[in-house]
Write a protein that holds these residues in place. Sequence first.
Motif, short mmCIF file in Angstrom:
data_model
loop_
_atom_site.label_atom_id
_atom_site.label_comp_id
_atom_site.label_asym_id
_atom_site.label_seq_id
_atom_site.Cartn_x
_atom_site.Cartn_y
_atom_site.Cartn_z
N PHE A 1 0.84 -1.20 0.00
CA PHE A 1 0.00 0.00 0.00
C PHE A 1 0.87 1.25 0.00
CE2 PHE A 1 -2.39 3.47 1.73
CZ PHE A 1 -3.68 3.31 1.24
N GLN B 1 -4.48 5.31 -6.41
CA GLN B 1 -5.47 6.36 -6.63
C GLN B 1 -5.38 7.45 -5.55
OE1 GLN B 1 -7.33 6.69 -9.32
NE2 GLN B 1 -6.48 4.79 -10.14
N LEU B 2 -5.09 7.04 -4.33
CA LEU B 2 -4.94 8.00 -3.24
C LEU B 2 -3.68 8.84 -3.46
CD1 LEU B 2 -6.43 8.75 -0.63
CD2 LEU B 2 -4.94 7.16 0.59
N ALA C 1 -6.16 -4.92 -4.68
CA ALA C 1 -7.01 -3.88 -4.10
C ALA C 1 -6.17 -2.85 -3.35
CB ALA C 1 -8.04 -4.51 -3.17
N ALA C 2 -5.17 -3.33 -2.60
CA ALA C 2 -4.29 -2.42 -1.85
C ALA C 2 -3.51 -1.53 -2.81
CB ALA C 2 -3.34 -3.23 -0.98
N LYS C 3 -2.97 -2.12 -3.87
CA LYS C 3 -2.18 -1.36 -4.83
C LYS C 3 -3.04 -0.31 -5.54
CE LYS C 3 1.08 -5.09 -5.98
NZ LYS C 3 1.48 -6.05 -7.04
N PHE C 4 -4.23 -0.73 -5.98
CA PHE C 4 -5.09 0.18 -6.73
C PHE C 4 -5.56 1.35 -5.88
CE2 PHE C 4 -9.31 1.56 -8.15
CZ PHE C 4 -9.02 1.94 -9.45
N SER C 5 -6.04 1.03 -4.67
CA SER C 5 -6.55 2.11 -3.80
C SER C 5 -5.42 3.06 -3.39
CB SER C 5 -7.23 1.51 -2.56
OG SER C 5 -6.34 0.69 -1.84
N ALA C 6 -4.24 2.51 -3.11
CA ALA C 6 -3.11 3.35 -2.72
C ALA C 6 -2.66 4.23 -3.89
CB ALA C 6 -1.95 2.47 -2.26
N PHE D 1 1.19 4.03 -2.93
CA PHE D 1 0.83 5.42 -2.68
C PHE D 1 1.89 6.33 -3.29
CE2 PHE D 1 1.29 9.31 -0.20
CZ PHE D 1 -0.01 9.82 -0.23
N THR E 1 -3.31 1.82 -16.24
CA THR E 1 -4.49 1.03 -15.85
C THR E 1 -4.50 -0.34 -16.51
OG1 THR E 1 -5.74 3.08 -15.61
CG2 THR E 1 -6.99 1.02 -15.71
#
Length: 309
Positions: free
Chosen positions: A217, A278-279, A271-276, A221, A240
């Motif tokens: 994560f 995007q954040l 999920a951790a990689k994608f959300s981080a 980020f 993407t």
Amino acid sequence: MIIIVIPNMNSAKYIAMTVQRLKNSVFYEKLIVIDSDSKDESVEILRKNNIFVHQIRQKEFNHGGTRNLGARLATEDGADILVFMTQDAIPADETWLEKLVAPIRSGEAAATFARQLPRPEASLLEQFSRYFNYPGVSRVRSEADIPALGVKAFFFSNVCSAVRADVFWELGGFPEDVIMNEDMTLAAKLLRAGYKVKYVAESEVVHSHDYTLKQQFRRNFDVGAFFADAGPELKGASVTGEGVRFVREQIAYVHRHGRADLIPLVIAEAAAKFSAFQLGKRHRMLPLALKKKLSMHSYHWDQKEQGKL
């Protein structure tokens, strides 16, 4: 002359083996190490091996700036080819350096980077990551490949890379204001300037990391923050589609190896990689204290706060 530059901090676990492999390499001439306040015996090991060590304060470390410092010292020492490595990259054989610099010496490319093999103890997911990103087939890339390859056209790794010294300085060296991926930015600048970059699969080093979900994560980020701040050189570097392909092929890989039980972990990591990511791309909306907690390279935000970047 070929001079190798390695940033170092607390590398005693690997550095003795790395130095031994380097000294046994065809074309090896000199190694310059930039040490950031190591607290272990790594500097002592290096000096016992007659390696030049230039020391800086840990708070002064910068992915691009520290490597530029090493490159300046190497250039002053007569280097015409600069080789950049990380402290935990171990050459796989004696010919890795010879093969790495061959395309530069022949004029085929201005810069090259090596294949990374997973460590023997690497997890199945990390093994796949190395094989996915570092296949067994070499490839030369030019600016003409950017539309078809997207972000992969700029893929380049300072874990083990080489570049013509004159071209390196012509393009201003590594950027010093990015949180990471200074190597990718250099590759983009090379391609935009009309130079070619070659991935040399025949040149191999052993290097891999088994990150926890928290580390994944934090690292992603920083990747997102990098792309948010990336300059015009990386225009068109969409990531993407590449991420989706990675997850799809990783699921197939663990299934082929009879480890379907790892699929939930694959999905959790994705999920951790994608959300981080995007954040990180939206880091300008976040308070500084939070960015430091979310980031793997928190010192970057300290340096920005102090006006050093």
